[in-house]
Motif scaffolding. Structure first.
Motif, short mmCIF file in Angstrom:
data_model
loop_
_atom_site.label_atom_id
_atom_site.label_comp_id
_atom_site.label_asym_id
_atom_site.label_seq_id
_atom_site.Cartn_x
_atom_site.Cartn_y
_atom_site.Cartn_z
N LEU A 1 0.83 -1.21 0.00
CA LEU A 1 0.00 0.00 0.00
C LEU A 1 0.87 1.26 0.00
CD1 LEU A 1 -2.93 -0.74 2.48
CD2 LEU A 1 -3.11 -0.30 0.03
N SER A 2 1.90 1.25 0.81
CA SER A 2 2.80 2.40 0.86
C SER A 2 3.53 2.58 -0.46
CB SER A 2 3.79 2.23 2.01
OG SER A 2 4.70 3.30 2.06
N SER A 3 3.90 1.47 -1.12
CA SER A 3 4.61 1.57 -2.40
C SER A 3 3.72 2.16 -3.48
CB SER A 3 5.12 0.20 -2.83
OG SER A 3 6.05 -0.31 -1.90
N MET A 4 2.42 1.88 -3.41
CA MET A 4 1.51 2.46 -4.41
C MET A 4 1.52 3.98 -4.34
SD MET A 4 -1.95 0.29 -5.09
CE MET A 4 -2.53 0.29 -3.41
N LEU A 5 1.59 4.51 -3.13
CA LEU A 5 1.58 5.97 -3.00
C LEU A 5 2.96 6.57 -3.23
CD1 LEU A 5 0.00 8.53 -2.21
CD2 LEU A 5 0.62 8.07 0.17
N LEU A 6 4.00 5.95 -2.70
CA LEU A 6 5.34 6.53 -2.78
C LEU A 6 6.02 6.26 -4.11
CD1 LEU A 6 6.66 5.66 0.80
CD2 LEU A 6 5.56 7.76 0.02
N ASN A 7 5.76 5.10 -4.71
CA ASN A 7 6.44 4.73 -5.96
C ASN A 7 5.51 4.63 -7.15
OD1 ASN A 7 8.77 4.43 -4.36
ND2 ASN A 7 8.26 2.29 -3.92
N GLY A 8 4.21 4.74 -6.93
CA GLY A 8 3.25 4.65 -8.04
C GLY A 8 3.06 3.26 -8.57
N GLU A 9 3.32 2.22 -7.77
CA GLU A 9 3.19 0.83 -8.21
C GLU A 9 1.76 0.36 -7.95
OE1 GLU A 9 6.10 -1.27 -6.02
OE2 GLU A 9 7.82 -0.21 -6.92
N TYR A 10 0.92 0.41 -8.96
CA TYR A 10 -0.50 0.04 -8.81
C TYR A 10 -0.63 -1.48 -8.77
CZ TYR A 10 -5.48 -0.42 -9.75
OH TYR A 10 -6.81 -0.75 -9.67
N ASP A 11 -1.43 -1.98 -7.82
CA ASP A 11 -1.66 -3.41 -7.62
C ASP A 11 -3.16 -3.65 -7.60
OD1 ASP A 11 -1.78 -6.07 -6.91
OD2 ASP A 11 -0.18 -5.93 -5.41
N ALA A 12 -3.70 -4.25 -8.68
CA ALA A 12 -5.14 -4.45 -8.80
C ALA A 12 -5.65 -5.43 -7.75
CB ALA A 12 -5.48 -4.93 -10.20
N ASP A 13 -4.90 -6.49 -7.47
CA ASP A 13 -5.34 -7.47 -6.47
C ASP A 13 -5.41 -6.85 -5.08
OD1 ASP A 13 -5.44 -9.37 -8.46
OD2 ASP A 13 -3.40 -10.09 -8.09
N LEU A 14 -4.46 -6.00 -4.77
CA LEU A 14 -4.46 -5.35 -3.47
C LEU A 14 -5.60 -4.34 -3.35
CD1 LEU A 14 -2.95 -5.08 -0.77
CD2 LEU A 14 -1.55 -3.29 -1.83
N VAL A 15 -5.89 -3.63 -4.41
CA VAL A 15 -6.98 -2.65 -4.38
C VAL A 15 -8.32 -3.35 -4.19
CG1 VAL A 15 -8.22 -0.94 -5.79
CG2 VAL A 15 -5.71 -0.93 -5.72
N SER A 16 -8.48 -4.53 -4.77
CA SER A 16 -9.75 -5.25 -4.64
C SER A 16 -10.01 -5.74 -3.21
CB SER A 16 -9.76 -6.45 -5.59
OG SER A 16 -8.72 -7.37 -5.26
N ARG A 17 -8.98 -5.79 -2.37
CA ARG A 17 -9.16 -6.24 -0.99
C ARG A 17 -9.72 -5.15 -0.09
NH1 ARG A 17 -3.67 -9.14 0.83
NH2 ARG A 17 -4.91 -9.20 2.76
N TYR A 18 -9.69 -3.90 -0.54
CA TYR A 18 -10.14 -2.78 0.28
C TYR A 18 -11.35 -2.13 -0.38
CZ TYR A 18 -5.73 -3.16 2.81
OH TYR A 18 -4.69 -3.62 3.55
N PRO A 19 -12.52 -2.15 0.27
CA PRO A 19 -13.70 -1.52 -0.33
C PRO A 19 -13.56 -0.01 -0.41
CG PRO A 19 -14.15 -2.25 1.92
CD PRO A 19 -12.81 -2.79 1.55
N GLU A 20 -12.63 0.59 0.35
CA GLU A 20 -12.47 2.04 0.29
C GLU A 20 -11.79 2.49 -1.00
OE1 GLU A 20 -12.37 0.58 4.50
OE2 GLU A 20 -11.27 0.13 2.64
N LEU A 21 -11.09 1.57 -1.68
CA LEU A 21 -10.37 1.90 -2.90
C LEU A 21 -11.16 1.43 -4.12
CD1 LEU A 21 -6.76 0.89 -1.83
CD2 LEU A 21 -7.84 3.13 -1.64
N SER A 22 -10.92 2.07 -5.24
CA SER A 22 -11.61 1.72 -6.49
C SER A 22 -10.58 1.61 -7.60
CB SER A 22 -12.67 2.77 -6.85
OG SER A 22 -12.07 4.03 -7.11
N SER A 23 -11.02 1.04 -8.71
CA SER A 23 -10.12 0.87 -9.85
C SER A 23 -9.73 2.19 -10.50
CB SER A 23 -10.78 -0.05 -10.89
OG SER A 23 -12.02 0.49 -11.31
N LYS A 24 -10.44 3.27 -10.16
CA LYS A 24 -10.07 4.58 -10.71
C LYS A 24 -8.71 5.04 -10.22
CE LYS A 24 -14.89 6.11 -11.01
NZ LYS A 24 -15.87 7.14 -10.58
N LEU A 25 -8.21 4.41 -9.15
CA LEU A 25 -6.90 4.79 -8.61
C LEU A 25 -5.79 4.56 -9.63
CD1 LEU A 25 -5.33 5.71 -6.06
CD2 LEU A 25 -5.15 3.30 -5.43
#
Length: 347
Positions: A206-230
């Motif tokens: 999660l921290s790498s997605m924000l700090l390095n821009g590494e998007y992870d679709a499987d990780l995003v699907s585990r959190y209802p607060e996040l969406s694929s628009k990220l």
């Protein structure tokens, strides 16, 4: 009736306290950053410590003398000196790791990288060369302080293993080297177990997605607060704003115009997830430590409201130092006509 005048006490120039190289420190089970300093101070002041214990056993009562003799018997053995010298590099390595983890700016990725560095250092210490240096140092100190030599292990092979009862004499270095390796293996195993059995890996992604821009679709699907628009809004956001820490991005969103912040709602949701699950709990633990220092027996009648205010001022002392006292005094005076007549105005 006048009190009897006491003679001032003078310090003996030949006292052992005058020659001490450093102050002795207790080994507290809850203060993890003082153990190596306590061991170092004890080894530097070994002669003074033994002299003090010897005087305590001769001059004090039976209870204190018996305890002093017991401690004296323990610390004047070469085995104790070897144990302290063997533990010192391990404890110093772990203390540096603990100090890094307790930093308010620690990140999960930095935490895991630090754990890898500590693991490599523990592997470096697990060598015959490192232990031989420690063992030779212990023997040299034992000879200098006239301590009993290290014991040689006598062992018989059990008959059920095909032994005939013959004694096998192992070298002293070999015996204590195996104990030294057990401590290192235990520390390395617990280090790997802790950082692999918790959710730190997920938090690191999660921290790498924000700090390095590494998007992870499987990780995003585990959190209802996040969406694929990220996936689309994250590169857009990182193209406009850059920071090397989660705290930096928090400051960016705090200073951002509400209209601009509305454009990055998905990134804000990711940032909120990282903020509600901090990398370390040391900030909360410091508040409890501060409460113990503030709520003393002399402040037993302090109300809950005042205690909360004092706690906030103590924990956020850096921000409190930036407050201008003249402005606070001015606000206090102008809030009442009576105060204006009494205090006037601050220039």
């Amino acid at each position: 009736m006048s009190a009897r005048k006491q003679k001032p006490r003078t310090r003996d120039p030949s006292s052992t306290t005058e020659t001490m190289k450093g102050r002795l420190k207790p080994i507290c089970p809850t203060r993890w950053l003082t153990h190596s300093a306590a061991i170092r101070a004890f080894l530097e002041n070994f002669d003074d410590v033994t002299e003090s214990l010897r005087r305590a056993s001769d001059e004090f009562g039976t209870n204190v003398a018996s305890r002093a003799n017991g401690v004296m018997k323990c610390v004047t053995s070469a085995r104790c000196i070897l144990g302290l010298l063997s533990a010192q590099p391990i404890i110093e390595c772990l203390e540096k790791f603990n100090r890094a983890l307790q930093s308010p700016k620690v990140t999960i990725s930095g935490m895991m990288e630090s754990a890898g560095v500590v693991g490599n250092e523990l592997q470096r210490l697990r060598s015959e060369e490192c232990f031989r240096e420690i063992f030779e140092d212990a023997q040299e100190r034992a000879a200098r302080w006239d301590l009993d030599p290290l014991p040689v292990r006598q062992r018989r092979i059990p008959a059920r293993y095909g032994g005939d009862g013959e004694q096998l004499v192992h070298s002293t270095e070999e015996k204590f080297r195996s104990e030294y390796y057990k401590v290192l293996d235990s520390a390395a195993t617990n280090l790997v177990h802790y950082f692999s059995s918790t959710d730190l890996d997920v938090q690191n992604k999660l921290s790498s997605m924000l700090l390095n821009g590494e998007y992870d679709a499987d990780l995003v699907s585990r959190y209802p607060e996040l969406s694929s628009k990220l996936e689309l809004s994250l590169p857009f956001f990182r193209g406009q704003f850059q920071s090397s820490s989660v705290e930096g991005y928090r400051q960016i969103f705090k200073a951002m115009n509400p209209s601009v912040r509305a454009m990055f709602g998905e990134v804000e949701a990711l940032l909120r997830l990282l903020l509600v699950s901090p990398a370390s709990s040391t900030e909360a633990e410091r508040s409890f430590s501060a409460l113990r220092r503030l709520k003393t027996w002399l402040r037993g009648t302090m109300t809950q409201q005042r205690l909360n205010h004092v706690m906030v001022c103590h924990i956020h002392c850096e921000r409190l130092a930036q407050v201008k006292l003249e402005e606070i005094a001015e606000q206090f005076v102008v809030s009442s006509d009576d105060r204006r007549r009494i205090f006037g105005r601050f220039q």
